[in-house]
Design a protein around this motif. Structure first.
Motif, PDB file in Angstrom:
ATOM      1  N   VAL A 181       0.890  -1.105  -0.052  1.00 51.11           N
ATOM      2  CA  VAL A 181       0.042   0.071  -0.141  1.00 51.11           C
ATOM      3  C   VAL A 181       0.791   1.128  -0.009  1.00 51.11           C
ATOM      4  O   VAL A 181       0.696   2.236  -0.882  1.00 51.11           O
ATOM      5  N   ARG A 182       1.808   1.351   0.973  1.00 54.25           N
ATOM      6  CA  ARG A 182       2.571   2.530   0.973  1.00 54.25           C
ATOM      7  C   ARG A 182       3.548   2.697   0.191  1.00 54.25           C
ATOM      8  O   ARG A 182       3.873   3.693  -0.841  1.00 54.25           O
ATOM      9  N   SER A 183       4.325   1.567  -0.035  1.00 57.24           N
ATOM     10  CA  SER A 183       5.649   1.741  -0.982  1.00 57.24           C
ATOM     11  C   SER A 183       5.286   1.684  -2.494  1.00 57.24           C
ATOM     12  O   SER A 183       6.127   2.131  -3.436  1.00 57.24           O
ATOM     13  N   GLY A 184       3.995   1.002  -2.620  1.00 56.86           N
ATOM     14  CA  GLY A 184       3.357   0.986  -4.260  1.00 56.86           C
ATOM     15  C   GLY A 184       2.343   1.909  -4.489  1.00 56.86           C
ATOM     16  O   GLY A 184       2.921   2.888  -5.307  1.00 56.86           O
ATOM     17  N   GLY A 185       1.046   1.771  -3.931  1.00 55.45           N
ATOM     18  CA  GLY A 185       0.207   2.796  -4.485  1.00 55.45           C
ATOM     19  C   GLY A 185       0.182   4.108  -3.900  1.00 55.45           C
ATOM     20  O   GLY A 185      -0.040   4.711  -4.719  1.00 55.45           O
ATOM     21  N   ARG A 186       0.564   4.454  -2.482  1.00 54.48           N
ATOM     22  CA  ARG A 186       0.587   5.529  -2.201  1.00 54.48           C
ATOM     23  C   ARG A 186       1.776   6.358  -3.077  1.00 54.48           C
ATOM     24  O   ARG A 186       1.820   7.351  -3.451  1.00 54.48           O
ATOM     25  N   ARG A 187       3.184   5.693  -3.202  1.00 52.07           N
ATOM     26  CA  ARG A 187       4.273   6.238  -3.744  1.00 52.07           C
ATOM     27  C   ARG A 187       3.750   6.377  -5.196  1.00 52.07           C
ATOM     28  O   ARG A 187       4.238   7.697  -5.900  1.00 52.07           O
ATOM     29  N   ALA A 188       3.012   5.667  -5.815  1.00 50.95           N
ATOM     30  CA  ALA A 188       2.759   5.968  -7.071  1.00 50.95           C
ATOM     31  C   ALA A 188       1.994   7.161  -7.241  1.00 50.95           C
ATOM     32  O   ALA A 188       2.094   8.150  -8.256  1.00 50.95           O
ATOM     33  N   TYR A 189       0.972   7.599  -6.321  1.00 50.01           N
ATOM     34  CA  TYR A 189       0.163   8.512  -6.265  1.00 50.01           C
ATOM     35  C   TYR A 189       1.128   9.827  -6.174  1.00 50.01           C
ATOM     36  O   TYR A 189       0.692  10.816  -6.966  1.00 50.01           O
ATOM     37  N   THR A 190       2.018  10.022  -5.204  1.00 44.55           N
ATOM     38  CA  THR A 190       2.655  11.135  -4.978  1.00 44.55           C
ATOM     39  C   THR A 190       3.454  11.387  -6.195  1.00 44.55           C
ATOM     40  O   THR A 190       3.713  12.607  -6.582  1.00 44.55           O
ATOM     41  N   THR A 191       4.137  10.513  -6.775  1.00 41.56           N
ATOM     42  CA  THR A 191       5.092  10.794  -7.859  1.00 41.56           C
ATOM     43  C   THR A 191       4.189  11.006  -9.130  1.00 41.56           C
ATOM     44  O   THR A 191       4.618  11.939  -9.862  1.00 41.56           O
ATOM     45  N   SER A 192       2.858  10.584  -9.351  1.00 46.29           N
ATOM     46  CA  SER A 192       2.044  10.989 -10.576  1.00 46.29           C
ATOM     47  C   SER A 192       1.513  12.358 -10.096  1.00 46.29           C
ATOM     48  O   SER A 192       1.507  13.173 -11.194  1.00 46.29           O
ATOM     49  N   LYS A 193       1.419  12.819  -9.267  1.00 40.33           N
ATOM     50  CA  LYS A 193       1.283  14.439  -8.658  1.00 40.33           C
ATOM     51  C   LYS A 193       2.243  15.363  -9.048  1.00 40.33           C
ATOM     52  O   LYS A 193       2.174  16.231  -9.642  1.00 40.33           O
ATOM     53  N   LEU A 194       3.494  14.690  -8.612  1.00 33.96           N
ATOM     54  CA  LEU A 194       4.869  15.318  -8.992  1.00 33.96           C
ATOM     55  C   LEU A 194       4.842  15.709 -10.703  1.00 33.96           C
ATOM     56  O   LEU A 194       5.073  16.675 -11.082  1.00 33.96           O
ATOM     57  N   ALA A 195       4.554  14.557 -11.225  1.00 34.39           N
ATOM     58  CA  ALA A 195       4.648  14.427 -12.597  1.00 34.39           C
ATOM     59  C   ALA A 195       3.652  15.405 -13.382  1.00 34.39           C
ATOM     60  O   ALA A 195       4.065  16.006 -14.256  1.00 34.39           O
ATOM     61  N   ALA A 196       2.344  15.453 -12.736  1.00 40.90           N
ATOM     62  CA  ALA A 196       1.511  16.571 -13.155  1.00 40.90           C
ATOM     63  C   ALA A 196       1.773  17.931 -12.945  1.00 40.90           C
ATOM     64  O   ALA A 196       1.604  18.466 -13.982  1.00 40.90           O
ATOM     65  N   ILE A 197       2.706  18.227 -12.009  1.00 40.77           N
ATOM     66  CA  ILE A 197       3.224  19.494 -11.857  1.00 40.77           C
ATOM     67  C   ILE A 197       4.334  19.786 -12.944  1.00 40.77           C
ATOM     68  O   ILE A 197       4.422  20.925 -13.627  1.00 40.77           O
ATOM     69  N   HIS A 198       5.160  18.985 -13.090  1.00 36.20           N
ATOM     70  CA  HIS A 198       6.173  18.889 -14.272  1.00 36.20           C
ATOM     71  C   HIS A 198       5.396  19.142 -15.490  1.00 36.20           C
ATOM     72  O   HIS A 198       5.947  19.951 -16.231  1.00 36.20           O
ATOM     73  N   LEU A 199       4.186  18.541 -15.822  1.00 32.09           N
ATOM     74  CA  LEU A 199       3.622  18.686 -16.890  1.00 32.09           C
ATOM     75  C   LEU A 199       2.929  20.053 -17.300  1.00 32.09           C
ATOM     76  O   LEU A 199       3.168  20.662 -18.384  1.00 32.09           O
ATOM     77  N   VAL A 200       2.703  20.465 -16.046  1.00 29.46           N
ATOM     78  CA  VAL A 200       1.957  21.968 -16.100  1.00 29.46           C
ATOM     79  C   VAL A 200       3.019  22.970 -16.421  1.00 29.46           C
ATOM     80  O   VAL A 200       3.063  23.857 -17.225  1.00 29.46           O
ATOM     81  N   HIS A 201       4.341  22.953 -16.011  1.00 26.84           N
ATOM     82  CA  HIS A 201       5.391  23.596 -16.056  1.00 26.84           C
ATOM     83  C   HIS A 201       5.757  23.586 -17.574  1.00 26.84           C
ATOM     84  O   HIS A 201       5.730  24.764 -18.446  1.00 26.84           O
ATOM     85  N   GLU A 202       5.815  22.509 -18.202  1.00 27.71           N
ATOM     86  CA  GLU A 202       6.223  22.303 -19.575  1.00 27.71           C
ATOM     87  C   GLU A 202       5.348  22.946 -20.711  1.00 27.71           C
ATOM     88  O   GLU A 202       5.518  23.597 -21.705  1.00 27.71           O
ATOM     89  N   TRP A 203       3.897  22.518 -20.377  1.00 26.50           N
ATOM     90  CA  TRP A 203       2.887  23.199 -21.133  1.00 26.50           C
ATOM     91  C   TRP A 203       2.740  24.615 -20.897  1.00 26.50           C
ATOM     92  O   TRP A 203       2.790  25.392 -22.152  1.00 26.50           O
ATOM     93  N   ALA A 204       2.906  25.286 -19.826  1.00 30.44           N
ATOM     94  CA  ALA A 204       3.360  26.591 -19.795  1.00 30.44           C
ATOM     95  C   ALA A 204       4.117  27.190 -20.746  1.00 30.44           C
ATOM     96  O   ALA A 204       3.959  28.267 -21.223  1.00 30.44           O
ATOM     97  N   ARG A 205       5.297  26.466 -20.949  1.00 28.22           N
ATOM     98  CA  ARG A 205       6.411  27.241 -21.816  1.00 28.22           C
ATOM     99  C   ARG A 205       5.828  26.958 -23.331  1.00 28.22           C
ATOM    100  O   ARG A 205       6.301  27.711 -24.003  1.00 28.22           O
ATOM    101  N   ARG A 206       4.836  26.093 -23.679  1.00 29.88           N
ATOM    102  CA  ARG A 206       4.473  26.017 -25.000  1.00 29.88           C
ATOM    103  C   ARG A 206       3.022  26.575 -25.395  1.00 29.88           C
ATOM    104  O   ARG A 206       3.010  26.746 -26.822  1.00 29.88           O
TER     105      ARG A 206
END
Length: 306
Positions: A181-206
């Protein structure tokens, strides 16, 4: 009821803060035509209540876990816009998200399911629809302060993100003990939300001038149902401990969080493109979330998936 003169496309509008935000947008902006992308069963439950407020609501079937379904839904929106059956597209709200109990679930295309819904579907939708946006326009992506992964922001319930190359992150079993649960599901969630912020930054440039994209963090919200698959201590905390703080400024109910999200969508909160909005104010996301090399690598990988 005035005629609609602007279209807002929205995912995650059939429950939780998304549903409350959708209702608030329709109440406060009667000139908005809301296009809800959702599974048919969910849309059937939500549409009558949305149409009690405004007749300007259209449902387009979409399963965000499948590339083909996202593409078909986006094509349907494009057809309606180009035929003049919808007013000009002025906004996109990517609010849908999942949080699972492990990092082993696969989408129909073979991607890890958390990343498929929380990241890939957002990019695919924006990739198809961004050319139809008419300035002034605003894109909002719902993220989470869980991406900090520290005691201050998560109370120790959520682990820190574990970044890897996108090819690894989008595959089931990306983390040590992905079945947990913690090392798999929750870590995938927190990492996906970090990825979403990365994506927002890149879209903002474009994105062109006049079209802004923002990351929105609702923070702690009671009763959204997001914790159903979290399991363990997180599920216990969301069900029993977090509601205790519901009467304090630390936690919002879905209606309160929905009103704040509607403020951002409707432009009542001023923020430069690429910003991170925490509830009602602009602030910096985690130090880790500002990494232009990661953002470019993620963009390039996502582009190859289209």
């Amino acid at each position: 009821m005035p005629e609609a003169n602007r279209t807002l496309v929205m995912t995650g509008a059939t429950g939780g803060i998304g549903f409350e935000a959708a209702r608030e947008v329709l109440r406060r902006s009667p000139e908005t035509h809301l296009v809800v992308l959702a599974r048919e069963a969910s849309a059937l439950r939500a549409l009558p209540r949305l149409r009690e407020i405004s007749p300007h609501v259209t449902a387009v079937p979409a399963d965000l876990a499948g590339k083909a379904s996202v593409g078909t839904a986006a094509a349907r929106v494009e057809d309606l816009l180009e035929a003049g059956e919808l007013p000009p597209l002025r906004g996109i709200l990517c609010n849908a998200g999942v949080h699972l109990s492990d990092a082993l679930h696969s989408s129909e295309d073979g991607y890890e399911l958390t990343f498929a819904v929380n990241v890939l579907a957002t990019h695919l939708l924006l990739r198809r629809l961004h050319l139809h946006l008419r300035a002034p326009a605003r894109v909002v992506v719902t993220v989470s302060d869980a991406h900090f992964g520290d005691l201050r922001h998560t109370g120790g319930i959520m682990p820190a993100p574990l970044w890897k190359d996108p090819e690894s992150l989008f595959r089931p079993g990306a983390y040590p003990r992905s079945h947990r649960v913690r090392s798999g599901g929750r870590r995938a969630y927190t990492t996906s939300k970090l990825a979403a912020i990365h994506l927002v930054h890149e879209w903002a440039r474009r994105l062109p001038g006049g079209t802004d994209i923002l990351a929105y963090n609702p923070s702690l919200v009671t009763g959204t149902g997001l914790a159903r698959e979290m399991g363990g201590s997180a599920q216990f905390a969301m069900r029993w401990l977090v509601p205790v703080f519901g009467a304090t400024p630390l936690v919002d109910t879905p209606p309160a969080a929905g009103r704040k999200l509607a403020d951002v969508v409707l432009g009542r909160v001023s923020a430069p493109t690429g910003s991170y909005i925490h509830r009602t104010r602009t602030m910096r996301s985690s130090a880790e979330s500002y990494d232009a090399d990661r953002e470019r690598a993620l963009w390039e990988w996502l582009e190859r998936q289209t």
